[in-house]
Design an enzyme around this catalytic site. Structure first.
Site, PDB file in Angstrom:
ATOM      1  N   LEU A  97       0.847  -1.196   0.000  1.00 39.52           N
ATOM      2  CA  LEU A  97       0.000   0.000   0.000  1.00 39.52           C
ATOM      3  C   LEU A  97       0.880   1.242   0.000  1.00 39.52           C
ATOM      4  CD1 LEU A  97      -2.634  -1.221   2.589  1.00 39.52           C
ATOM      5  CD2 LEU A  97      -3.060  -0.759   0.162  1.00 39.52           C
ATOM      6  N   HIS A 113       0.173 -12.418   7.710  1.00 41.89           N
ATOM      7  CA  HIS A 113       1.353 -12.863   6.963  1.00 41.89           C
ATOM      8  C   HIS A 113       1.772 -14.245   7.459  1.00 41.89           C
ATOM      9  CE1 HIS A 113       4.982 -12.645   4.629  1.00 41.89           C
ATOM     10  NE2 HIS A 113       5.638 -13.077   5.694  1.00 41.89           N
TER      11      HIS A 113
HETATM   12  C1  GAR Z   1      -2.193 -16.242   3.107  1.00 40.17           C
HETATM   13  O1  GAR Z   1      -1.361 -17.311   3.481  1.00 40.17           O
HETATM   14  C2  GAR Z   1      -1.641 -14.927   3.607  1.00 40.17           C
HETATM   15  O2  GAR Z   1      -1.031 -15.036   4.854  1.00 40.17           O
HETATM   16  C3  GAR Z   1      -0.619 -14.604   2.528  1.00 40.17           C
HETATM   17  O3  GAR Z   1      -1.265 -14.948   1.330  1.00 40.17           O
HETATM   18  C4  GAR Z   1      -2.154 -16.039   1.587  1.00 40.17           C
HETATM   19  C5  GAR Z   1      -3.517 -15.648   1.047  1.00 40.17           C
HETATM   20  O4  GAR Z   1      -4.397 -16.709   1.154  1.00 40.17           O
HETATM   21  N1  GAR Z   1      -0.228 -13.227   2.575  1.00 40.17           N
HETATM   22  C6  GAR Z   1       1.032 -12.812   2.363  1.00 40.17           C
HETATM   23  O5  GAR Z   1       1.948 -13.558   2.065  1.00 40.17           O
HETATM   24  C7  GAR Z   1       1.231 -11.308   2.548  1.00 40.17           C
HETATM   25  N2  GAR Z   1       2.599 -10.981   2.538  1.00 40.17           N
HETATM   26  P1  GAR Z   1      -5.958 -16.475   1.121  1.00 40.17           P
HETATM   27  O6  GAR Z   1      -6.238 -15.671  -0.167  1.00 40.17           O
HETATM   28  O7  GAR Z   1      -6.540 -17.842   1.042  1.00 40.17           O
HETATM   29  O8  GAR Z   1      -6.357 -15.721   2.353  1.00 40.17           O
END
Ligand code: GAR
Length: 202
Positions: A97, A113
């Site tokens: 962002l 995260h």
């Molecule tokens: C999740 O594991 C979240 O923690 C990660 O992306 C995935 C999304 O899954 N986020 C990151 O890595 C942010 N840096 P989802 O769409 O099923 O919630």
């Protein structure tokens, strides 16, 4: 009549399992007195959008392509303001962002995260933990500032790494904890007395 329920806006880019976990927690009262006001995706065919719509949640796509970073963030902010959101939850929203946005919604943007921050920020939290050879990793819910995976931490959960883990098996074990602590963190942010000292939630 003043609005009594807190309004949650969610930003996604992909499958949206954390978004659904938050919707479940609202439905079950684990996030009390709240509504999911809006889900925004920057990716038109994000699977999470269809899942949100199937639950009757308002959805919009705001494509970031062809706009500057700040123009895109301003379009999202306008939609979030129109939906009168109290808190913005990033749920697999895979863009940084702008400082303009984080300042506009200061103290009201959360991210989940898949690592124990500050270890393994970035796009591949589980993969990086596995390659590094750590024995424990986990997940973190934190307030978002203008730096990547960086702001004050609300909740963390620890997950063991097994010798036969693959990125998929480890990610799946972390995801279970993500879904649990994200709901707890949102409930805490909306309904508890808290303050921040330095980087610490008290
Ligand atoms: C999740 O594991 C979240 O923690 C990660 O992306 C995935 C999304 O899954 N986020 C990151 O890595 C942010 N840096 P989802 O769409 O099923 O919630």
């Amino acid at each position: 009549m003043p609005e009594t329920k807190k309004r949650i806006g969610i930003l996604i880019s992909g499958r949206g399992s954390n978004m659904l976990a938050l919707a479940d927690a609202v439905r079950d009262g684990r996030i009390p007195d709240a509504d999911i006001a809006l889900v925004i995706s920057n990716v038109a065919d994000a699977a999470g959008l269809t899942k949100a719509a199937a639950r009757g949640i308002a959805i919009i796509t705001l494509d970031h392509r062809g706009k500057t970073h700040e123009q895109h963030d301003q379009a999202m902010a306008a939609a979030l303001r129109e939906a009168r959101v109290d808190v913005v939850c990033l749920a697999g929203y895979m863009r940084l962002l702008s400082p303009w946005f984080t300042n506009e919604f200061k103290g009201r943007v959360l991210n989940i995260h898949p690592s124990l921050l500050p270890a393994f920020p970035g796009l591949h939290g589980a993969r990086d933990a596995l390659s590094y050879g750590v024995k424990f990793t986990g997940c973190t819910v934190h307030l978002v500032d203008e730096h990547l995976d960086h702001g004050p931490i609300l909740k963390q959960a620890v997950v063991p790494v097994f010798s036969n883990d693959t990125e998929d098996s480890l990610s799946a074990r972390i995801l279970v904890e993500e879904h649990r602590i994200y709901a707890e963190a949102v409930a805490m942010l909306l309904h508890s007395d808290w303050r921040i000292e330095g980087r610490s939630f008290k």
